[in-house]
Design a protein around this motif. Structure first.
Motif, PDB file in Angstrom:
ATOM      1  N   ASP A  13       2.918  -5.716 -23.148  1.00 33.92           N
ATOM      2  CA  ASP A  13       4.271  -5.362 -23.582  1.00 33.92           C
ATOM      3  C   ASP A  13       4.718  -4.126 -22.800  1.00 33.92           C
ATOM      4  OD1 ASP A  13       6.650  -4.822 -24.901  1.00 33.92           O
ATOM      5  OD2 ASP A  13       5.750  -4.815 -26.907  1.00 33.92           O
ATOM      6  N   THR A  14       5.836  -4.261 -22.086  1.00 38.34           N
ATOM      7  CA  THR A  14       6.327  -3.168 -21.250  1.00 38.34           C
ATOM      8  C   THR A  14       7.363  -2.293 -21.956  1.00 38.34           C
ATOM      9  OG1 THR A  14       8.041  -4.572 -20.273  1.00 38.34           O
ATOM     10  CG2 THR A  14       5.909  -4.463 -19.124  1.00 38.34           C
ATOM     11  N   ALA A  15       7.724  -2.639 -23.183  1.00 32.28           N
ATOM     12  CA  ALA A  15       8.737  -1.857 -23.913  1.00 32.28           C
ATOM     13  C   ALA A  15       8.213  -0.452 -24.182  1.00 32.28           C
ATOM     14  CB  ALA A  15       9.108  -2.536 -25.223  1.00 32.28           C
ATOM     15  N   GLY A  16       8.917   0.549 -23.678  1.00 31.08           N
ATOM     16  CA  GLY A  16       8.553   1.937 -23.930  1.00 31.08           C
ATOM     17  C   GLY A  16       7.213   2.335 -23.354  1.00 31.08           C
ATOM     18  N   ARG A  17       6.753   1.629 -22.359  1.00 34.62           N
ATOM     19  CA  ARG A  17       5.428   1.866 -21.793  1.00 34.62           C
ATOM     20  C   ARG A  17       5.558   2.143 -20.294  1.00 34.62           C
ATOM     21  NH1 ARG A  17       0.633  -2.630 -22.449  1.00 34.62           N
ATOM     22  NH2 ARG A  17      -1.029  -1.099 -22.581  1.00 34.62           N
ATOM     23  N   THR A  71      11.546  -8.555 -17.844  1.00 37.39           N
ATOM     24  CA  THR A  71      10.522  -7.969 -18.714  1.00 37.39           C
ATOM     25  C   THR A  71       9.686  -6.928 -17.983  1.00 37.39           C
ATOM     26  OG1 THR A  71       9.016  -9.803 -18.209  1.00 37.39           O
ATOM     27  CG2 THR A  71      10.317  -9.957 -20.264  1.00 37.39           C
ATOM     28  N   GLU A  96      16.213  -2.846 -25.005  1.00 40.43           N
ATOM     29  CA  GLU A  96      15.670  -2.437 -23.707  1.00 40.43           C
ATOM     30  C   GLU A  96      15.654  -3.616 -22.743  1.00 40.43           C
ATOM     31  OE1 GLU A  96      13.801  -0.298 -20.563  1.00 40.43           O
ATOM     32  OE2 GLU A  96      15.151   0.229 -22.187  1.00 40.43           O
ATOM     33  N   HIS A  97      15.229  -4.773 -23.232  1.00 41.77           N
ATOM     34  CA  HIS A  97      15.179  -5.964 -22.391  1.00 41.77           C
ATOM     35  C   HIS A  97      16.583  -6.291 -21.872  1.00 41.77           C
ATOM     36  CE1 HIS A  97      13.586 -10.386 -22.011  1.00 41.77           C
ATOM     37  NE2 HIS A  97      13.932  -9.868 -20.844  1.00 41.77           N
ATOM     38  N   CYS A 104       8.792  -7.864 -23.150  1.00 42.95           N
ATOM     39  CA  CYS A 104       9.479  -6.636 -23.527  1.00 42.95           C
ATOM     40  C   CYS A 104       9.927  -6.852 -24.965  1.00 42.95           C
ATOM     41  CB  CYS A 104      10.663  -6.350 -22.608  1.00 42.95           C
ATOM     42  SG  CYS A 104      11.539  -4.824 -23.065  1.00 42.95           S
ATOM     43  N   SER A 105       9.201  -6.259 -25.900  1.00 38.93           N
ATOM     44  CA  SER A 105       9.424  -6.521 -27.323  1.00 38.93           C
ATOM     45  C   SER A 105      10.661  -5.837 -27.897  1.00 38.93           C
ATOM     46  CB  SER A 105       8.193  -6.101 -28.134  1.00 38.93           C
ATOM     47  OG  SER A 105       7.982  -4.703 -27.990  1.00 38.93           O
ATOM     48  N   ASP A 106      11.282  -4.977 -27.129  1.00 38.87           N
ATOM     49  CA  ASP A 106      12.491  -4.281 -27.578  1.00 38.87           C
ATOM     50  C   ASP A 106      13.703  -5.002 -26.998  1.00 38.87           C
ATOM     51  OD1 ASP A 106      14.714  -2.613 -27.863  1.00 38.87           O
ATOM     52  OD2 ASP A 106      13.594  -0.782 -27.431  1.00 38.87           O
ATOM     53  N   ARG A 135      17.724  -3.781 -19.201  1.00 37.64           N
ATOM     54  CA  ARG A 135      17.094  -4.085 -17.912  1.00 37.64           C
ATOM     55  C   ARG A 135      17.790  -5.267 -17.235  1.00 37.64           C
ATOM     56  NH1 ARG A 135      10.669  -4.145 -19.458  1.00 37.64           N
ATOM     57  NH2 ARG A 135      10.519  -1.985 -20.188  1.00 37.64           N
TER      58      ARG A 135
END
Length: 172
Positions: free
Chosen positions: A150-154, A14, A111-112, A106-108, A115
């Motif tokens: 939340d690390t998705a797209g951030r 995440t 993407e998760h 990681c809400s996506d 990774r």
């Protein structure tokens, strides 16, 4: 002011280690990574996986020692169960520290998964869990307030700034 224990938890891949590492660089806080401790234990000899709570217990004891010197600590681990979360909280409070619990997510899902399938864990000998192992892992819902990042797209810096804001520190 009393030291601070920041416990960063969340499923593998995440972004916990990336966020914790950057946060430690920017704050100067001590950084403890349970994966590193567990791999060091495994390299020493007869103990083999699964280690059970050994890595967490060692990390909490080291954190208590560091906090006792007045130095703030960032502890990074999956922290999947209420019992592990309670133990970290008790460690910080027992050392006279303030405690901030942070759940990195990681809400996506795409993407998760990306990774999980492409990351280098950065610890010699550590074999990261597969996507199937991550999604099947026991991970209890939280039963108390915590900071969710939340690390998705951030960008990492934004995640670190969110934590810094929660501790009353500067925006990085």
């Amino acid at each position: 002011m009393s030291p601070l224990l920041i416990v960063l938890g969340g499923l593998p891949a995440t972004g916990k280690t990336t966020v914790a590492t950057d946060l430690a660089r920017r704050t100067g806080f001590a950084f403890l990574r349970v994966d590193t401790i567990e791999q060091a234990i495994l390299r020493t000899g007869p103990l083999g996986p699964p280690l059970g709570p050994v890595g967490y217990v060692v990390a909490r004891e080291v954190a208590a020692d560091v906090l006792g010197t007045g130095v703030s600590v960032i502890a990074e681990c999956v922290n999947p169960l209420s019992v592990t979360r309670d133990a970290w909280r008790a460690t910080g409070l027992g050392a006279g520290a303030r405690v901030l619990e942070v759940e990195i997510v990681c809400s996506d899902p795409a993407e998760h998964r990306r990774r999980a399938e492409t990351r280098d864990p950065g610890v010699p000998g550590l074999v990261p869990p597969t996507w199937a192992e991550i999604t099947a892992r026991e991970y209890e819902p939280w039963n108390r307030d915590r900071l969710v990042v939340d690390t998705a797209g951030r960008p990492v810096g934004e995640a670190v700034s969110a934590i810094a804001a929660a501790i009353g520190g500067p925006q990085f």
